[in-house]
Design an enzyme around this catalytic site. Structure first.
Site, PDB file in Angstrom:
ATOM      1  N   ASN A  90       0.817  -1.219   0.000  1.00 60.71           N
ATOM      2  CA  ASN A  90       0.000   0.000   0.000  1.00 60.71           C
ATOM      3  C   ASN A  90       0.849   1.266   0.000  1.00 60.71           C
ATOM      4  O   ASN A  90       0.792   2.105   0.900  1.00 60.71           O
ATOM      5  CB  ASN A  90      -0.993   0.000   1.168  1.00 60.71           C
ATOM      6  CG  ASN A  90      -0.321  -0.110   2.531  1.00 60.71           C
ATOM      7  OD1 ASN A  90       0.829  -0.534   2.630  1.00 60.71           O
ATOM      8  ND2 ASN A  90      -1.038   0.275   3.565  1.00 60.71           N
ATOM      9  N   HIS A 177      -6.200  -9.346   4.559  1.00 62.65           N
ATOM     10  CA  HIS A 177      -6.610  -8.434   5.627  1.00 62.65           C
ATOM     11  C   HIS A 177      -8.085  -8.740   5.884  1.00 62.65           C
ATOM     12  O   HIS A 177      -8.954  -8.330   5.109  1.00 62.65           O
ATOM     13  CB  HIS A 177      -6.409  -6.987   5.169  1.00 62.65           C
ATOM     14  CG  HIS A 177      -6.951  -5.955   6.096  1.00 62.65           C
ATOM     15  ND1 HIS A 177      -6.137  -5.173   6.884  1.00 62.65           N
ATOM     16  CD2 HIS A 177      -8.228  -5.559   6.376  1.00 62.65           C
ATOM     17  CE1 HIS A 177      -6.884  -4.343   7.599  1.00 62.65           C
ATOM     18  NE2 HIS A 177      -8.149  -4.559   7.300  1.00 62.65           N
ATOM     19  N   ASN A 276      -5.483  -0.963  13.053  1.00 64.20           N
ATOM     20  CA  ASN A 276      -6.388  -1.749  12.217  1.00 64.20           C
ATOM     21  C   ASN A 276      -5.800  -3.147  12.000  1.00 64.20           C
ATOM     22  O   ASN A 276      -4.743  -3.249  11.367  1.00 64.20           O
ATOM     23  CB  ASN A 276      -6.563  -1.021  10.877  1.00 64.20           C
ATOM     24  CG  ASN A 276      -7.503  -1.718   9.918  1.00 64.20           C
ATOM     25  OD1 ASN A 276      -7.945  -2.828  10.147  1.00 64.20           O
ATOM     26  ND2 ASN A 276      -7.790  -1.066   8.804  1.00 64.20           N
ATOM     27  N   ASP A 303       3.496  -5.663  11.652  1.00 62.04           N
ATOM     28  CA  ASP A 303       2.599  -4.665  11.070  1.00 62.04           C
ATOM     29  C   ASP A 303       3.125  -3.262  11.367  1.00 62.04           C
ATOM     30  O   ASP A 303       2.368  -2.352  11.706  1.00 62.04           O
ATOM     31  CB  ASP A 303       1.168  -4.828  11.575  1.00 62.04           C
ATOM     32  CG  ASP A 303       0.154  -4.050  10.729  1.00 62.04           C
ATOM     33  OD1 ASP A 303       0.556  -3.480   9.687  1.00 62.04           O
ATOM     34  OD2 ASP A 303      -1.026  -3.999  11.121  1.00 62.04           O
TER      35      ASP A 303
END
Length: 425
Positions: A90, A177, A276, A303
């Protein structure tokens, strides 16, 4: 190449011995070694582990170099004991083409601090509408083997099936995800007692669990490899346990913060705790820890999600989700698991390297193997100071916490990237 002799060091928790590194490999492990040309590192009280491998790192480059670059993220990884990281897709532009993944891969090679293995996007622009160039990315110089729209769920079941079918041809992995977007619209934190008390829209655990249940069925049907990112609920653990009992080719990760921090942290409205998936309950943490110990959850993945100041130091509702993780992950593992060195090596090095297909990583120190290793002082305790981070960002949830363990040295193919607790370059 340089030579290093680490004396009186415990190799993965074994009895103290000497370890000689020469020409990029572990040359010898034995008592009483002598090497006049070698730099001596006193390993008394220290533990040598295979270099850590992170399957879930956000390096932000290209596009958000104000938050992190491949070089700064690589330095943070080395300071945390990592020798390889998998960089999520991303970025801006999204890593959905061979050109972008090769750019990230080359930037990692130029930095030379850790091996940076790009993860390719599953769908074009992470939009969830059509498959990205999976084959071209797999055939590129970066040789991508893991694909993920992390930050976004591949919500369309047909598209998810097609992605699983496509990567099966080269034994690739789809890393999901798990978030049913229709159940999390406007969500700000875990749905439960705390969200009700704070008046914040909650993210129900079932939003994660429903996607995992769907995807393990799809992976079972296709016979392909599925990896579940940042598992956060007790219900997800049970879905994974049942899937593994049936022989589904599924692996899963848990983050350090989901092993330690609960949703009660949101009571301060400090956006550093917005992440998240969200921080969950103490009961979820207990289930995640048990699953990590018994292997239902395969690995710890950071993460690592750096953010610029303006994206975090704002109202909770407007803050971007994510936390730093690379420099503190081993300390959290020690805090949660204790000095279970073989288990830590399995969950933070051997298994993630195997999932990602990273040869030369995740191999215990032994004569003839590449000298990708980290040396840790388990007796040390350190207070986390955000200003001392090697990352460009400062959004650590562990600020001013005192944690166990300190990375003394990290070696990448025999060359130190960290020595005496300090970055070498």
């Amino acid at each position: 190449m340089s030579a290093y002799l680490i004396t009186n060091v415990s190799v993965v928790g074994g009895p103290p011995t000497d370890l000689l590194i020469r020409d990029g490999v572990v040359a010898e492990i034995a008592d009483g070694l002598s090497a006049p040309d070698a730099t001596v590192v006193d390993g008394t009280g220290l533990v040598a582990l295979p270099g850590l491998v992170d399957l879930h790192t956000h390096l932000r480059e290209p596009g958000r170099e104000d938050a992190e670059t491949v070089e700064s993220g690589s330095r943070a990884a080395a300071m945390g004991g990592y020798t390889a990281v998998c960089a999520m897709a991303n970025t801006s532009p999204v890593a959905d083409t061979a050109g972008v993944v090769e750019q990230v891969w080359r930037l990692g090679r130029e930095a030379g601090l850790v091996d940076v293995q790009p993860i390719g996007a599953v769908t074009v622009g992470l939009a969830g509408e059509r498959l990205a160039e999976l084959g071209a990315m797999a055939d590129s110089a970066a040789r991508v083997r893991i694909f993920s729209d992390d930050g976004h769920c591949v919500a369309d079941p047909l598209l998810m099936r097609r992605a699983l079918e496509y990567v099966k041809a080269f034994d690739g992995v789809i890393a999901q995800h798990a978030e049913e977007p229709r159940l999390t619209e406007g969500a700000q934190m875990h749905e439960g007692e705390v969200s009700t008390r704070l008046g914040l829209i909650g993210w129900p655990a079932v939003a994660e669990e429903a996607i995992i249940a769907r995807d393990v069925l799809l992976a079972e049907h296709v016979g392909s490899r599925l990896h579940v990112c940042h598992v956060s609920t007790a219900g997800s653990v049970e879905v994974l346990r049942q899937a593994k009992a049936r022989g589904v080719r599924v692996t899963a990760e848990v983050t350090p913060h989901h092993l330690l921090l609960t949703d009660e942290r949101a009571e301060t409205y400090d956006p550093v705790f917005k992440v998240n998936p969200p921080l969950r309950t103490a009961a979820d943490i207990a289930a995640l820890r048990a699953a990590l110990a018994d292997g239902v959850i395969d690995i710890i993945a950071t993460d690592h999600a750096p953010h610029a100041v303006e994206d975090k130091e704002c109202e909770w509702a407007y803050a971007r989700p994510g936390m730093l993780g690379l420099e503190t992950a081993l300390s959290i593992a020690l805090d949660v698991l204790g000095p279970e060195w073989d288990l830590i090596a399995e969950r933070m090095s051997r298994t993630p390297a195997r999932i990602a297909g990273l040869t030369g990583h995740g191999v215990d120190p032994a004569p003839g193997v590449p000298a990708n290793l980290t040396v840790v002082d388990p007796a040390a305790r350190r207070t986390i100071e955000p200003a001392e981070s090697a990352s460009r960002s400062r959004n650590t949830p562990y600020a001013r916490m005192t944690l166990p363990g300190r990375i003394v040295a990290t070696f990448l193919r025999g060359e130190p990237t960290v020595l005496d607790g300090k970055a070498v370059k």
